[in-house]
Write an enzyme that holds these catalytic residues in place. Structure first.
Site, mmCIF file in Angstrom:
data_model
loop_
_atom_site.group_PDB
_atom_site.id
_atom_site.type_symbol
_atom_site.label_atom_id
_atom_site.label_comp_id
_atom_site.label_asym_id
_atom_site.label_seq_id
_atom_site.Cartn_x
_atom_site.Cartn_y
_atom_site.Cartn_z
ATOM 1 N N LYS A 1 37.392 53.214 85.785
ATOM 2 C CA LYS A 1 38.139 53.624 86.994
ATOM 3 C C LYS A 1 38.108 52.725 88.314
ATOM 4 C CE LYS A 1 38.663 58.084 89.872
ATOM 5 N NZ LYS A 1 38.453 57.455 90.960
ATOM 6 N N LYS B 1 42.007 59.822 79.290
ATOM 7 C CA LYS B 1 43.543 60.470 79.111
ATOM 8 C C LYS B 1 44.050 60.536 77.980
ATOM 9 C CE LYS B 1 44.950 57.555 83.173
ATOM 10 N NZ LYS B 1 45.537 56.228 83.565
#
Ligand SMILES: NC(=O)n1nc(-c2ccco2)nc1N
Length: 323
Positions: free
Chosen positions: A115, A290
């Site tokens: 991230k 994800k």
């Protein structure tokens, strides 16, 4: 003359490819001197034949007298924020919610992405040409920062390859690598200017410049992490393959990406990413998991503000670690 036109086109293709190798793959094929010679040849030809200049020419990254308008841009697909998990139990809860909602007992395959701690942007391409770039804003509407985004070398002005869709929206993070951040702050401090607190603020401040020429002197990079909108052209059916496709179109995708099946493997990936956090050339504040299958993402949808199919598993704040 036709020779000039074809030489200009040939130079653009060669320079675009060198830019891709150098800024996106970090794998240049020619020495800088050779690149500079080609670039100067194109600049000279465009100066002699201004009628040949097009907006997507590699010489047009810094618009002549462009000023960034910061006009409002409504996102065709909202850029929603990510739900957070702060510990192992919350990550396992996320995985359980996904499996319960999909009414499956099978382990889910996830894509694991570092991230990046920068600014989310959305880039809109028509016929393969960059038309508009916008900040995330409140998720539903952001600001037009096209002129500034164009100055970032790892942002393609034109999608690479022949089979590009009519319209495509690519989203990603604009960030400032640690080394560039330190150097920028040193330069600012030497001039007696205010320095930035962290790379994220430096990236935000650099994208907020009214003058693209200022932005162009800031060491910004972009990493793509999703494809949001396309015409009815066929996209691969997994998030992983979509990102490989986006990489072929000329975007940087993150080399640290991996796949994990089930919560245990996600937690192993989380630990591995945390262990390598210090040596990455950019700041990250977690890892994003994800669901890999786009069909399952579709089935899961979004809760009002965040996708049900993704979670950001955050690291402890850096300062706590250094204490
Ligand atoms: N910041 C970052 O690196 N992100 N952010 C997302 C994201 C935000 C919403 C959907 O996906 N993905 C990655 N790798």
């Amino acid at each position: 003359t036709p020779e000039t036109v074809s030489r200009v086109q040939e130079l653009r293709n060669i320079i675009d490819e060198h830019n891709y190798r150098y800024y996106v793959l970090d794998d240049p094929q020619v020495p800088d001197a050779e690149y500079d010679r080609l670039f100067r040849e194109l600049q000279d030809l465009e100066a002699k034949h201004p009628e040949l200049v097009t907006d997507d020419s590699p010489t047009r990254r810094v618009g002549a007298n462009a000023e960034t308008s910061f006009e409002e841009v409504v996102h065709r697909v909202p850029m929603l924020s990510l739900d957070n998990a702060f510990n192992e139990d919350e990550l396992r809860d996320f995985d359980r919610r996904v499996r319960d909602r999909l009414k499956t007992g099978d382990d889910i395959e996830y894509v694991c992405e570092p991230k990046l701690d920068g600014l989310a942007v959305s880039l809109h391409y028509e016929h393969g040409v960059l038309i508009r770039a916008a900040t995330r804003g409140d998720g539903y509407a952001g600001e037009d920062i096209t002129a500034n985004i164009r100055t970032i070398p790892s942002v393609p002005l034109k999608l690479r390859g022949s089979d590009v869709p009519e319209t495509v929206e690519v989203r990603g993070e604009v960030y400032m690598p640690k080394a560039g951040f330190e150097k920028l702050n040193q330069t600012l401090a030497n001039k007696g200017d205010k320095t930035f607190v962290n790379p994220r603020n430096a990236a935000a401040g650099s994208l907020r410049q009214k003058k693209p020429s200022v932005t162009s002197r800031r060491p910004l990079e972009m990493c793509a992490y999703s494809v949001a909108v396309t015409d009815d052209s066929i996209l691969p059916d997994t998030h992983w393959d979509c990102l490989q496709q986006v990489g072929q179109w000329g975007f940087r995708i993150n080399p640290e990406m991996s796949k994990a099946t089930g919560a245990d493997e996600c937690l192993a990936a989380y630990q591995a990413m945390m262990d390598k956090r210090g040596e990455l050339p950019y700041e990250i504040d977690g890892i994003v998991f994800k669901v890999n299958s786009l069909a399952l993402q579709q089935a899961l949808g979004f809760v009002s503000r965040a996708p049900r199919w993704a979670i950001a598993h955050k690291f402890p704040a850096q300062e706590e670690l250094t204490v």
